[in-house]
Design a protein around this motif. Structure first.
Motif, mmCIF file in Angstrom:
data_model
loop_
_atom_site.group_PDB
_atom_site.id
_atom_site.type_symbol
_atom_site.label_atom_id
_atom_site.label_comp_id
_atom_site.label_asym_id
_atom_site.label_seq_id
_atom_site.Cartn_x
_atom_site.Cartn_y
_atom_site.Cartn_z
ATOM 1 N N PHE B 145 54.973 37.168 34.094
ATOM 2 C CA PHE B 145 54.153 37.554 35.238
ATOM 3 C C PHE B 145 52.969 38.414 34.789
ATOM 4 O O PHE B 145 51.880 38.331 35.346
ATOM 5 C CB PHE B 145 54.996 38.302 36.282
ATOM 6 C CG PHE B 145 55.843 39.401 35.727
ATOM 7 C CD1 PHE B 145 57.148 39.157 35.335
ATOM 8 C CD2 PHE B 145 55.343 40.687 35.617
ATOM 9 C CE1 PHE B 145 57.938 40.170 34.839
ATOM 10 C CE2 PHE B 145 56.131 41.709 35.108
ATOM 11 C CZ PHE B 145 57.426 41.455 34.716
ATOM 12 N N TRP B 146 53.158 39.210 33.768
ATOM 13 C CA TRP B 146 52.096 40.053 33.252
ATOM 14 C C TRP B 146 50.997 39.208 32.637
ATOM 15 O O TRP B 146 49.801 39.390 32.911
ATOM 16 C CB TRP B 146 52.703 40.982 32.207
ATOM 17 C CG TRP B 146 51.841 42.069 31.723
ATOM 18 C CD1 TRP B 146 51.360 43.131 32.435
ATOM 19 C CD2 TRP B 146 51.376 42.238 30.392
ATOM 20 N NE1 TRP B 146 50.631 43.945 31.627
ATOM 21 C CE2 TRP B 146 50.615 43.425 30.362
ATOM 22 C CE3 TRP B 146 51.530 41.501 29.208
ATOM 23 C CZ2 TRP B 146 50.022 43.901 29.205
ATOM 24 C CZ3 TRP B 146 50.946 41.964 28.058
ATOM 25 C CH2 TRP B 146 50.195 43.151 28.072
ATOM 26 N N LEU B 149 49.010 37.511 35.312
ATOM 27 C CA LEU B 149 48.044 38.410 35.938
ATOM 28 C C LEU B 149 46.833 38.623 35.040
ATOM 29 O O LEU B 149 45.688 38.599 35.488
ATOM 30 C CB LEU B 149 48.705 39.757 36.247
ATOM 31 C CG LEU B 149 49.651 39.770 37.440
ATOM 32 C CD1 LEU B 149 50.396 41.093 37.514
ATOM 33 C CD2 LEU B 149 48.878 39.542 38.727
ATOM 34 N N ILE B 150 47.099 38.860 33.774
ATOM 35 C CA ILE B 150 45.989 39.127 32.855
ATOM 36 C C ILE B 150 45.070 37.916 32.719
ATOM 37 O O ILE B 150 43.843 38.041 32.798
ATOM 38 C CB ILE B 150 46.527 39.541 31.474
ATOM 39 C CG1 ILE B 150 47.187 40.904 31.602
ATOM 40 C CG2 ILE B 150 45.412 39.582 30.458
ATOM 41 C CD1 ILE B 150 47.590 41.498 30.299
ATOM 42 N N LEU B 153 43.033 37.526 35.767
ATOM 43 C CA LEU B 153 41.949 38.495 35.846
ATOM 44 C C LEU B 153 40.806 38.123 34.925
ATOM 45 O O LEU B 153 39.648 38.071 35.320
ATOM 46 C CB LEU B 153 42.473 39.898 35.469
ATOM 47 C CG LEU B 153 41.398 40.965 35.559
ATOM 48 C CD1 LEU B 153 41.098 41.267 37.006
ATOM 49 C CD2 LEU B 153 41.817 42.239 34.835
ATOM 50 N N GLN B 157 38.806 35.745 37.519
ATOM 51 C CA GLN B 157 38.009 36.705 38.260
ATOM 52 C C GLN B 157 36.821 37.229 37.481
ATOM 53 O O GLN B 157 35.711 37.255 37.971
ATOM 54 C CB GLN B 157 38.900 37.850 38.744
ATOM 55 C CG GLN B 157 39.724 37.405 39.952
ATOM 56 C CD GLN B 157 40.932 38.286 40.184
ATOM 57 O OE1 GLN B 157 41.049 39.335 39.559
ATOM 58 N NE2 GLN B 157 41.807 37.874 41.065
ATOM 59 N N ARG B 158 37.046 37.652 36.225
ATOM 60 C CA ARG B 158 35.931 38.244 35.493
ATOM 61 C C ARG B 158 34.964 37.186 34.964
ATOM 62 O O ARG B 158 33.771 37.296 35.110
ATOM 63 C CB ARG B 158 36.475 39.072 34.303
ATOM 64 C CG ARG B 158 37.093 40.384 34.738
ATOM 65 C CD ARG B 158 36.020 41.375 35.168
ATOM 66 N NE ARG B 158 36.574 42.435 35.995
ATOM 67 C CZ ARG B 158 37.256 43.476 35.542
ATOM 68 N NH1 ARG B 158 37.473 43.603 34.243
ATOM 69 N NH2 ARG B 158 37.729 44.382 36.367
ATOM 70 N N VAL C 244 54.499 46.735 37.600
ATOM 71 C CA VAL C 244 53.509 45.670 37.469
ATOM 72 C C VAL C 244 53.238 45.020 38.825
ATOM 73 O O VAL C 244 52.094 44.721 39.178
ATOM 74 C CB VAL C 244 53.970 44.603 36.445
ATOM 75 C CG1 VAL C 244 53.038 43.418 36.453
ATOM 76 C CG2 VAL C 244 54.047 45.201 35.062
ATOM 77 N N ALA C 248 49.705 44.853 40.915
ATOM 78 C CA ALA C 248 49.073 43.527 40.905
ATOM 79 C C ALA C 248 47.869 43.437 41.829
ATOM 80 O O ALA C 248 46.821 42.932 41.449
ATOM 81 C CB ALA C 248 50.082 42.448 41.249
ATOM 82 N N PHE C 251 44.759 45.095 40.514
ATOM 83 C CA PHE C 251 44.479 44.818 39.125
ATOM 84 C C PHE C 251 42.993 44.706 38.808
ATOM 85 O O PHE C 251 42.511 45.236 37.817
ATOM 86 C CB PHE C 251 45.199 43.528 38.708
ATOM 87 C CG PHE C 251 45.280 43.340 37.218
ATOM 88 C CD1 PHE C 251 45.419 42.080 36.671
ATOM 89 C CD2 PHE C 251 45.216 44.411 36.347
ATOM 90 C CE1 PHE C 251 45.502 41.889 35.311
ATOM 91 C CE2 PHE C 251 45.289 44.245 34.987
ATOM 92 C CZ PHE C 251 45.439 42.978 34.461
ATOM 93 N N SER C 252 42.233 44.015 39.658
ATOM 94 C CA SER C 252 40.852 43.784 39.270
ATOM 95 C C SER C 252 40.021 45.052 39.225
ATOM 96 O O SER C 252 39.021 45.122 38.527
ATOM 97 C CB SER C 252 40.210 42.746 40.195
ATOM 98 O OG SER C 252 40.667 42.939 41.518
ATOM 99 N N THR C 253 40.414 46.076 39.970
ATOM 100 C CA THR C 253 39.625 47.302 39.910
ATOM 101 C C THR C 253 40.322 48.433 39.181
ATOM 102 O O THR C 253 39.673 49.245 38.520
ATOM 103 C CB THR C 253 39.284 47.799 41.334
ATOM 104 O OG1 THR C 253 40.431 47.581 42.163
ATOM 105 C CG2 THR C 253 38.089 47.033 41.886
ATOM 106 N N THR C 259 48.537 47.209 33.219
ATOM 107 C CA THR C 259 48.507 47.030 31.773
ATOM 108 C C THR C 259 49.584 47.782 31.009
ATOM 109 O O THR C 259 50.289 47.195 30.198
ATOM 110 C CB THR C 259 47.137 47.454 31.224
ATOM 111 O OG1 THR C 259 46.136 46.891 32.037
ATOM 112 C CG2 THR C 259 46.983 46.989 29.797
#
Lengths: 260, 338, 291
Positions: B145-146, B149-150, B153, B157-158, C244, C248, C251-253, C259
């Motif tokens: 899951f980590w 998410l990474i 992102l 998103q980025r 986590v 979630a 996360f983007s901000t 992390t």
């Protein structure tokens, strides 16, 4: 055809397992390399065939086949020597065959590797099988469907089909029943008489060696302690160790007779 | 071969039945009143009574179980308390999505893991080997899951390279509607030649499939390495080498096939494992598969749905094991004689 | 091979061990470090109360700084502290699951192998059924049924994990039982329980030990996953997976929230996996061949 070994050394890390000063094999002759387990006889054979580095060993010294130095050969150059000029058969015949392929698959591909076409390979393989008194149909079987004797004869057939000049036989009969042993030894005799193949025969069994070989070399702790024509060496041994080995052979009949 | 298959099949059926019984029993223990869930929190007492009878909740548990088992055999898997649709049709929509995801993930994993494992075995003990082993340890240690998410992102998103959720762009429902055959957007788009959906589905699949692939890839690399090394030490490889074959032929053919046995087993097991674990990836990427369905059903105390999902996954697992056994018997003739 | 060997270097016993078992050593070192953090957390952590119910409304979602090296979470708690306490929790969970699964699985496997026949078949079928269950799904379901909490999650995971050990033990014990010393013990009239525990058990344990060391990482990841999905540890418990999932949505901000907790899981899982690999290499009889 001449195979010459000079000052051969084989090491596993810091341990030296082979220290052979000299060894020679001429065309058509059978040389027996005798010793107990751990004497270095098998490693000597592997070193000659260039298989030692693959087992984690370090090799020094010189092995020459008709003047060509083998110890410094590249992987690619070995392709011309192995199979084509030097063939090997091993101790546990069935384990030496790839379990997931039909025996014929490996056989024919090996022939193709050395230049034959697919059809040629098949014919030559069949021929070779017949010369070791086996039906070519056996090539369609998987190794576990064969007997030890059959498997070993297929290995010999490979050497014949490839037209090798030197056969290195590493204890080829040690894992077989006595009756089957006799058959295999017969095949090896035929190799000499009919094909003119030179054989390096490794064994711990003096009796077998005395029946098959022209010359013999006795090994102990990595070194050759005695060598010479088989009859002389075994009837009047010079070295104490040879005498010990001879004394350990069980015999029926008179003492002093080395021929089984 | 036939006896072998029949035997395995029989065992499989037995196991599946066991699973159903177990699941059913567990589901019965779930607190909360299913009638309330079905009828809604504002249902009157009379309505609740009717719902209870409708759902058969008044019969003794054993009878309910018997009814259920019979129903399964007939293809009636009950009705979801939550979606009010037959569970089977819900599953028919959710399962392919998960299969698509896991298959894509496994294909990626094989593409990454197999070569890595071979390289590792070939350069055993040297730098490439150490590097591959390092990477595979990380691969099997990453929390899925980590990582999801990474990756989401960073890439979605980025960087904006890839979409962050869903199976394909919802706008395409209108501009380029998709006719569904197998409920898998990627496959359906391929079959119907629907290019916009194909592209969209493909780009939506990449990130989740990559996340799914990480653990199996690491596992496969290690397995291939171990298995090939094992095989390389065997006598028949010595024989083949003495016949003149070089490293490439040995790694590519003579050592590869005997080494594949455990690898095939692991691949199938990993498929089943990943299928059940798509929960986490589906949660992060909003993928409409089994995982999401199961999670929602659990939360809603939707017994038939939960039982249905478990049953489906168990069946898949059993089928996969069967396929593995048969494949093994095919690759390795020694297995057939057992 | 009995050729003459050079004398082994005497004093460097430990160094030779490290050289011969690099993976195991690395894993052990890493785990020891994490273990130290776990044990010493109450003294090392800058804000111990943040591992509990404390909240700091004025320090919500602060980025990493000198006073809060890992930043703060959505109610202002220091994340470094929570990550440290998370280590305590995670290690505890792994140990408890292994113990519980072992306590159930090993005796069952022994009994199955020893009794044989019908008993064996029944136990093995039950094992098959449990193994056919997708482990995560089953753990989630059980956790849900028992009401989500750390304790119940532990039980849930143990319940899905025991079948492996039963299979392993049964397999190993079945061959141990055929060995001569077991037969002689039985003929001598030694009671069955004694035979089981003094002869069969110790000799069947090797694959189980290897498997357990390999499983530790998986258990950790499972626990974190269950908590991530909300069916395991609950707030304010400082569990890494839970952290986590809490982070979630931010996360983007606020990148730090997700992390560091995730990194903690990764590092601990790596440590366990390295140890597992190392143990397997060590106990693998094939290592005897010089390579």
């Amino acid at each position: 055809m001449k195979l010459e070994v000079r000052d051969l050394g084989v090491w596993f890390a810091d341990r030296r397992v082979v220290e052979v000063d000299s060894l020679e094999l001429d065309r058509g002759e059978t040389l027996g390399l005798v010793g107990e387990t751990g004497s270095g006889k098998s490693m000597t054979a592997y070193a000659i065939a260039g298989l030692a580095p693959g087992m984690g060993a370090r090799v020094e010294g010189s092995v020459q086949l008709d003047g060509r130095e083998l110890t410094t050969l590249s992987q690619g150059a070995w392709r011309d020597i192995r199979g084509r000029r030097i063939a090997m058969i091993f101790q546990a015949p069935i384990s030496s065959l790839n379990p997931v392929f039909r025996t014929g698959d490996v056989f024919t591909r090996a022939l193709q590797l050395h230049g034959a076409s697919k059809a040629e390979a098949r014919t030559r393989a069949a021929e070779a099988m017949r010369s070791v008194s086996l039906s070519p149909d056996l090539l369609r079987r998987y190794p576990h469907q064969l007997s030890g004797g059959q498997a070993q004869r297929i290995a010999i057939a490979q050497a014949i089909a490839l037209r090798a000049e030197v056969l290195i036989a590493d204890e080829p009969t040690s894992a077989l029943d006595v009756t089957v042993q006799a058959e295999i030894l017969e095949q090896l005799q035929k190799l000499r008489t009919e094909e003119g193949i030179a054989t390096l025969f490794i064994s711990h069994d003096l009796a077998v060696v005395s029946g098959l070989c022209d010359r013999v070399a006795i090994m102990r702790d990595g070194r050759i302690v005695e060598r010479g024509p088989v009859r002389e060496t075994l009837t009047s041994p010079q070295h104490a160790y040879t005498r010990e080995l001879l004394a350990a052979v069980p015999r029926l009949g008179e003492a002093g007779s080395a021929h089984a | 071969m036939i006896r072998f298959t029949a035997h395995r099949l029989a065992l499989g059926v037995l196991v599946v039945v066991g699973v159903v019984v177990l699941t059913f029993l567990i589901a019965r223990v779930i607190p909360g009143d299913p009638a309330v869930t079905y009828a809604g929190p504002r249902a009157s007492k009379a309505q609740l009574e009717r719902t209870r009878r409708q759902l058969g909740l008044e019969k003794p548990v054993v009878v309910q179980l018997g009814d259920y088992l019979q129903g399964i055999g007939r293809g009636e898997w009950g009705t979801s308390y939550r979606t009010k649709r037959p569970v089977l049709s819900d599953l028919r929509r959710a399962l392919p999505a998960s299969i698509e995801l896991v298959t894509a993930g496994l294909i990626l994993a094989l593409m990454i893991g197999l070569p890595l494992g071979l390289v590792s075995a070939r350069y055993h003990g040297q730098a490439p080997d150490v590097l591959v082993r390092f990477i595979s340890v990380i691969g099997v240690s990453l929390p899925v899951f980590w990582l999801a998410l990474i990756l989401q992102l960073v890439f979605a998103q980025r960087l904006g390279w890839l979409p962050s959720a869903g199976e394909y762009d919802p706008n395409l429902y209108y501009t380029s509607p998709l006719t569904s055959y197998v409920q898998m957007p990627l496959v359906d788009a391929l079959l119907t030649g629907n290019i916009p959906v194909l592209e969209s589905a493909f780009s939506h699949l990449i990130l989740p499939a990559l996340v799914v692939a990480v653990y199996p890839a690491g596992l496969l690399a290690r397995m291939v390495r171990a298995s090939v090394l094992d095989t390389l030490g065997e006598s028949h490889i010595r024989m083949v080498r003495s016949l003149g074959f070089g490293d490439r032929a040995i790694l590519g053919r003579w050592a590869l096939r005997p080494a594949m046995n455990p690898v095939v087993q692991v691949t199938a097991l990993v498929f089943a494992y990943s299928l059940a674990n798509t929960f986490l990836v589906e949660a992060v990427f909003d993928w409409p598969g089994l995982g999401s369905y199961a999670a929602n059903s659990l939360q809603a105390l939707d017994t038939p749905a939960v039982v249905g999902v478990t049953l489906i996954v168990a069946i898949v697992y059993v089928v996969l094991n069967l396929i593995v056994d048969i494949a093994q018997a095919f690759i390795d003739p020694r297995v057939r004689l057992r | 091979m009995t050729a003459v060997a050079a004398p082994a270097p005497g004093r460097a016993g430990a160094l030779t061990f490290v050289r011969r078992n690099p993976t195991l050593t690395a894993g052990v070192v890493l785990l020891v470090l994490i273990g130290l953090v776990a044990v010493l957390a109450p003294w090392l952590a800058p804000h111990p109360e943040d591992a509990g119910t404390a909240t700091h409304p004025f320090q919500v979602l602060r980025p990493p700084s000198h006073s809060h090296p890992f930043g703060t979470d959505l109610v202002g708690r220091d994340l470094l502290t929570r990550v440290m306490y998370g280590a305590r929790l995670s290690l505890r969970i792994v140990i408890e699951v292994l113990l519980l699964a072992g306590l159930i699985g090993i005796p069952l496997g022994l009994v199955a192998a020893y009794a044989g026949g019908a008993v064996d078949q029944v136990i093995m079928r039950i094992t098959d059924v449990f193994l056919a269950f997708p482990a995560l799904l089953l753990s989630l379901a059980i956790s849900f049924v028992l009401t989500p909490s750390v304790g119940n999650m532990t039980i849930a995971i143990a319940v899905t994990w025991w079948p492996w050990y039963t299979r392993l033990v049964r397999g190993e014990a079945a061959s141990v039982i055929t060995r001569p010393y077991v037969e002689s013990a039985q003929t001598l009239g030694v009671s069955h329980t004694r035979v089981l525990f003094r002869h069969v058990l110790p000799n069947s344990m090797t694959p189980v030990i290897v498997q357990m060391s390999l499983d530790a990482g998986g258990i950790l990841l499972t626990a974190a996953s269950i908590s991530f999905l909300g069916l395991g540890a609950q707030d304010p418990t400082p569990e890494w997976g839970l952290m986590v999932s809490q982070g979630a949505q931010y996360f983007s901000t606020q990148w730090w929230f997700v992390t560091f907790a995730g990194l903690a899981i990764l590092l601990t899982a790596i440590a366990f996996n390295l140890i597992g690999d190392g143990v397997r290499e060590l106990l693998d009889p094939r290592r005897v061949i010089t390579r």
